[in-house]
Design an enzyme around this catalytic site. Structure first.
Site, PDB file in Angstrom:
ATOM      1  N   ASP A  61       0.897  -1.256  -0.178  1.00  9.12           N
ATOM      2  CA  ASP A  61      -0.306   0.138   0.072  1.00  9.12           C
ATOM      3  C   ASP A  61       0.657   1.605  -0.055  1.00  9.12           C
ATOM      4  O   ASP A  61       0.750   2.183  -0.535  1.00  9.12           O
ATOM      5  CB  ASP A  61      -0.859   0.012   1.024  1.00  9.12           C
ATOM      6  CG  ASP A  61      -1.795  -0.798   0.710  1.00  9.12           C
ATOM      7  OD1 ASP A  61      -2.408  -1.737   0.109  1.00  9.12           O
ATOM      8  OD2 ASP A  61      -2.261  -1.361   1.972  1.00  9.12           O
ATOM      9  N   GLY A  62       2.224   0.851   0.712  1.00  7.45           N
ATOM     10  CA  GLY A  62       2.769   2.767   0.328  1.00  7.45           C
ATOM     11  C   GLY A  62       2.809   2.952  -0.623  1.00  7.45           C
ATOM     12  O   GLY A  62       3.390   4.496  -1.270  1.00  7.45           O
ATOM     13  N   THR A 175      -9.423   2.880   6.692  1.00  9.61           N
ATOM     14  CA  THR A 175      -8.894   1.970   7.142  1.00  9.61           C
ATOM     15  C   THR A 175      -7.142   1.617   7.303  1.00  9.61           C
ATOM     16  O   THR A 175      -6.999   0.078   7.617  1.00  9.61           O
ATOM     17  CB  THR A 175      -9.180   0.633   6.212  1.00  9.61           C
ATOM     18  OG1 THR A 175      -8.644   1.034   4.704  1.00  9.61           O
ATOM     19  CG2 THR A 175     -10.596   0.508   6.014  1.00  9.61           C
ATOM     20  N   SER A 180      -7.546   2.098  13.519  1.00 10.94           N
ATOM     21  CA  SER A 180      -6.877   1.952  14.639  1.00 10.94           C
ATOM     22  C   SER A 180      -6.937   2.896  16.025  1.00 10.94           C
ATOM     23  O   SER A 180      -6.748   2.116  16.829  1.00 10.94           O
ATOM     24  CB  SER A 180      -4.609   2.009  14.558  1.00 10.94           C
ATOM     25  OG  SER A 180      -4.547   0.856  13.640  1.00 10.94           O
TER      26      SER A 180
END
Length: 293
Positions: A61-62, A175, A180
């Site tokens: 994803d990064g 997400t 978190s």
């Protein structure tokens, strides 16, 4: 399909075998002279690459986040190929790439536009505009004490609170860190912005979801503390005491390539909620959950 860029996260391909494999697959359909290789997004901002038809992002994803912030032409779609751990934003895994390439050449795909955020630091007198696909975070340094933040929405005072920081996220970023920190999961196509506090000292400060037309102003009130502005968890800018940050939706979009078998809820369940390969129905004889029920 005339020109394709390939952006590789070199930390996940130290021997160069993955980029070699992907380039060989693409070469079956595109002339080698029209395939452009980028390492860790370096060079993507060059205007001579504005006419790329697609950019393949090889990583996790990064890598997609970094690619989205660095391309000049926001109309260029990104195909995320997961060679990382999570790959929630990716369209396919590496083993599926050759089949995905066939679909792209056959024009058997669609493009999903994702909202991006922009922010400025008006008290500095700078014209630079920072962008993020996931989130913009204002937070204290590692050893700093909690900091006081004052929030205005569309020039109207909303609240001030003391805590570790604030996450301003897109639906795509809901997400990530926001989740978190206790924020909600937001369907990625919605036009909203979420503000989620990080460890607030007051129970009154909770996530608020705003219309995407809103402009958020964050004022910092502290002395002798280290405060940072972080973009997508990848770029950090040290802020001054009593700094001001203005955040709103960017005109730039992140365009993600998706295929017709893409199932957001299946991926959400598998990679975020349960992190398991669960079944989709109640009659899968290979599913442990189904057998127990």
């Amino acid at each position: 399909m005339k020109k394709i860029g390939i952006n590789i996260n070199t930390t996940k391909d130290k021997d160069g075998e993955i980029i070699k494999y992907v380039k060989n697959v693409v070469s079956k359909y595109i002339d080698d002279n029209n395939i452009f290789i980028f390492k860790d997004a370096f060079g993507l901002k060059n205007i001579k690459y504005n006419d790329l038809d697609i950019i393949i992002a090889l990583g996790g994803d990064g890598t997609i986040l970094r690619t989205s912030r660095n391309i000049n032409n926001s109309n260029t779609p990104i195909l995320g190929v997961n060679i990382g751990n999570l790959g929630f934003l990716s369209s396919v895994e590496l083993l599926e790439f050759e089949n995905a390439m066939k679909k792209i050449i056959a024009d058997d795909y669609y493009v999903e536009d994702r909202m991006m955020l922009k922010c400025t630091l008006p008290l500095r007198g700078e014209s630079e505009e920072y962008t993020a696909l996931n989130d913009i975070i204002v937070s204290k340094g590692t050893l700093s004490r909690v900091v006081k933040y004052e929030l205005h929405i569309d020039d109207k005072f909303y609240i001030d609170f003391t805590g570790d920081g604030l996450i301003i996220s897109t639906p795509t970023g809901s997400t990530a860190y926001s989740l978190s920190a206790g924020g909600p999961i937001i369907y990625p196509n919605l036009d909203v912005i979420a503000l989620t506090p990080i460890c607030p000292l007051s129970l009154s400060m909770r996530t608020i979801v705003l219309d995407s037309k809103s402009e958020i102003s964050v004022s910092i009130k502290c002395e002798h503390e280290s405060i940072f502005l972080t973009l997508d968890g990848q770029r950090a800018i040290k802020l001054n005491s009593y700094e001001k940050i203005l955040v709103s939706v960017s005109n730039k979009k992140c365009r993600l390539v998706k295929f017709n078998d893409y199932n957001y809820f299946g991926i959400l369940r598998k990679k975020i909620i349960s992190r398991t390969t669960d079944c989709e129905g109640e009659k899968d004889e290979n599913c442990t959950s189904c057998k127990n029920n």
